[in-house]
Design a protein around this motif. Sequence first.
Motif, PDB file in Angstrom:
ATOM      1  N   TYR A 170     -42.167  -3.602  -0.791  1.00 59.18           N
ATOM      2  CA  TYR A 170     -41.308  -4.744  -0.454  1.00 59.18           C
ATOM      3  C   TYR A 170     -40.845  -5.406  -1.740  1.00 59.18           C
ATOM      4  O   TYR A 170     -41.661  -5.749  -2.604  1.00 59.18           O
ATOM      5  CB  TYR A 170     -42.039  -5.778   0.413  1.00 59.18           C
ATOM      6  N   LEU A 171     -39.528  -5.597  -1.867  1.00 52.36           N
ATOM      7  CA  LEU A 171     -38.944  -6.222  -3.051  1.00 52.36           C
ATOM      8  C   LEU A 171     -38.573  -7.656  -2.725  1.00 52.36           C
ATOM      9  O   LEU A 171     -37.696  -7.899  -1.900  1.00 52.36           O
ATOM     10  CB  LEU A 171     -37.697  -5.446  -3.493  1.00 52.36           C
ATOM     11  N   TRP A 172     -39.228  -8.608  -3.369  1.00 50.45           N
ATOM     12  CA  TRP A 172     -38.787  -9.990  -3.172  1.00 50.45           C
ATOM     13  C   TRP A 172     -38.120 -10.522  -4.440  1.00 50.45           C
ATOM     14  O   TRP A 172     -37.987 -11.715  -4.662  1.00 50.45           O
ATOM     15  CB  TRP A 172     -39.876 -10.898  -2.648  1.00 50.45           C
ATOM     16  N   ASP A 173     -37.680  -9.588  -5.277  1.00 51.10           N
ATOM     17  CA  ASP A 173     -36.714  -9.838  -6.340  1.00 51.10           C
ATOM     18  C   ASP A 173     -35.601  -8.807  -6.165  1.00 51.10           C
ATOM     19  O   ASP A 173     -35.821  -7.761  -5.547  1.00 51.10           O
ATOM     20  CB  ASP A 173     -37.334  -9.664  -7.726  1.00 51.10           C
ATOM     21  N   TYR A 174     -34.430  -9.094  -6.727  1.00 50.50           N
ATOM     22  CA  TYR A 174     -33.399  -8.064  -6.661  1.00 50.50           C
ATOM     23  C   TYR A 174     -33.659  -7.028  -7.755  1.00 50.50           C
ATOM     24  O   TYR A 174     -34.330  -7.299  -8.761  1.00 50.50           O
ATOM     25  CB  TYR A 174     -31.994  -8.654  -6.734  1.00 50.50           C
ATOM     26  N   VAL A 175     -33.155  -5.813  -7.557  1.00 50.42           N
ATOM     27  CA  VAL A 175     -33.509  -4.658  -8.372  1.00 50.42           C
ATOM     28  C   VAL A 175     -33.300  -4.894  -9.866  1.00 50.42           C
ATOM     29  O   VAL A 175     -34.106  -4.465 -10.698  1.00 50.42           O
ATOM     30  CB  VAL A 175     -32.728  -3.414  -7.902  1.00 50.42           C
ATOM     31  N   ASP A 176     -32.239  -5.577 -10.238  1.00 48.47           N
ATOM     32  CA  ASP A 176     -31.944  -5.788 -11.654  1.00 48.47           C
ATOM     33  C   ASP A 176     -33.043  -6.558 -12.382  1.00 48.47           C
ATOM     34  O   ASP A 176     -33.117  -6.522 -13.617  1.00 48.47           O
ATOM     35  CB  ASP A 176     -30.609  -6.520 -11.826  1.00 48.47           C
ATOM     36  N   ARG A 177     -33.900  -7.248 -11.651  1.00 50.13           N
ATOM     37  CA  ARG A 177     -35.000  -8.004 -12.275  1.00 50.13           C
ATOM     38  C   ARG A 177     -36.297  -7.201 -12.334  1.00 50.13           C
ATOM     39  O   ARG A 177     -37.293  -7.658 -12.876  1.00 50.13           O
ATOM     40  CB  ARG A 177     -35.251  -9.307 -11.511  1.00 50.13           C
ATOM     41  N   ILE A 178     -36.294  -5.980 -11.771  1.00 46.30           N
ATOM     42  CA  ILE A 178     -37.508  -5.155 -11.735  1.00 46.30           C
ATOM     43  C   ILE A 178     -37.306  -3.981 -12.679  1.00 46.30           C
ATOM     44  O   ILE A 178     -36.702  -2.967 -12.334  1.00 46.30           O
ATOM     45  CB  ILE A 178     -37.805  -4.677 -10.298  1.00 46.30           C
ATOM     46  N   GLU A 179     -37.808  -4.124 -13.892  1.00 43.12           N
ATOM     47  CA  GLU A 179     -37.444  -3.204 -14.963  1.00 43.12           C
ATOM     48  C   GLU A 179     -37.895  -1.765 -14.747  1.00 43.12           C
ATOM     49  O   GLU A 179     -37.267  -0.825 -15.254  1.00 43.12           O
ATOM     50  CB  GLU A 179     -37.985  -3.717 -16.300  1.00 43.12           C
ATOM     51  N   ASN A 180     -38.977  -1.536 -14.014  1.00 46.18           N
ATOM     52  CA  ASN A 180     -39.461  -0.168 -13.826  1.00 46.18           C
ATOM     53  C   ASN A 180     -39.164   0.376 -12.433  1.00 46.18           C
ATOM     54  O   ASN A 180     -39.801   1.326 -11.985  1.00 46.18           O
ATOM     55  CB  ASN A 180     -40.971  -0.103 -14.096  1.00 46.18           C
ATOM     56  N   PHE A 181     -38.192  -0.223 -11.752  1.00 46.31           N
ATOM     57  CA  PHE A 181     -37.920   0.184 -10.373  1.00 46.31           C
ATOM     58  C   PHE A 181     -37.549   1.656 -10.265  1.00 46.31           C
ATOM     59  O   PHE A 181     -38.064   2.382  -9.413  1.00 46.31           O
ATOM     60  CB  PHE A 181     -36.807  -0.677  -9.767  1.00 46.31           C
TER      61      PHE A 181
END
Length: 325
Positions: free
Chosen positions: A106-117
């Motif tokens: 579950y992502l409760w940040d948008y993808v651009d803020r998750i550096e290792n996505f």
Amino acid sequence: MDKKKVKFIPIGFYEYDDIIEKALKNYGFEVNRFTPKGKYTPVQKLLNYFTKGKLLDTKTRRREEQYLLEDDTQYDYVLAINAVQLHADILKKYKEQQPNAKFILYLWDYVDRIENFEENREFFDEIYSFDKNDIEKYGFKPLTNFYTDVHLYNGEKKSILLSMSGLLHSGRIEIWDKIISDNKIKIDRCYLYMLGFKIMDFVKMLLPGTGRWMKPKYIKVNPIPLDKMAIVMKKSKVTLDVQFGIQAGLSFRVFDSMAAQTKLITTNTYVRDYDFYKYGNILVIDKDNPYVPKSFLVDDFKPIPKEIMDNYSVDAWVRKIFEDK
């Protein structure tokens, strides 16, 4: 019948780890929780700064090896929040060790803020997100955030006219100040708690002419505990929410304010798509021209039907993830 087992991997965000774990147990799961982020001393944090993050990264890897790879329990599900602290090579080995488990993110940040996505996404069978742009771009399953039970209104006196808490970013202070100035709101009827996270945030407090809000009274080093934040919101007639960056979904604050029966001023236009918006408790403002009519501050909160609010509880959030599995 044996309970199904869940390995729960949160990110160590306020008390949300406990809240979600409790909801998972209420749903009937046996839960084993592992938080990659450990507790570190100020000296360790300082050394981590000088080693460019290598010290704590090494410690995190050791924690993952111990609490994931050395855990021989076979799980039915692995539920991770963001997975930002997980290393792809360890996650790969862990998935191989759990051949029968469904891995859910579950992502409760948008993808651009998750550096290792991009490195980690291949190891998850299902990915949920609250962000409409990411849902459309990546094909994620849609799932909103939720309110916490501690925010449920219980008749508290609305002694605070306007409140705001959160990270000091996105021009929040400027918008806050304009609303208060335009409506001539007395400072003693306001509550402001901003978490500074840049050195300059604290330097500005020492400089002259930085404004009446850039003071230690309002700009803090430590986040306000969730239960205290809930008390403030339940005592507030109106709360201010300023959308972070390009976020295309609703933050927890929106749902918490509705549970607290607190009216909401927000820059987030996506709130108009939700069923609770029609009750008139939410005012969407232009970030560049934040006009708030006096009537919105004066009028009382209009009750939202319980069946609507129940749909945004943490128990409903868990149910939506697992009900068809």
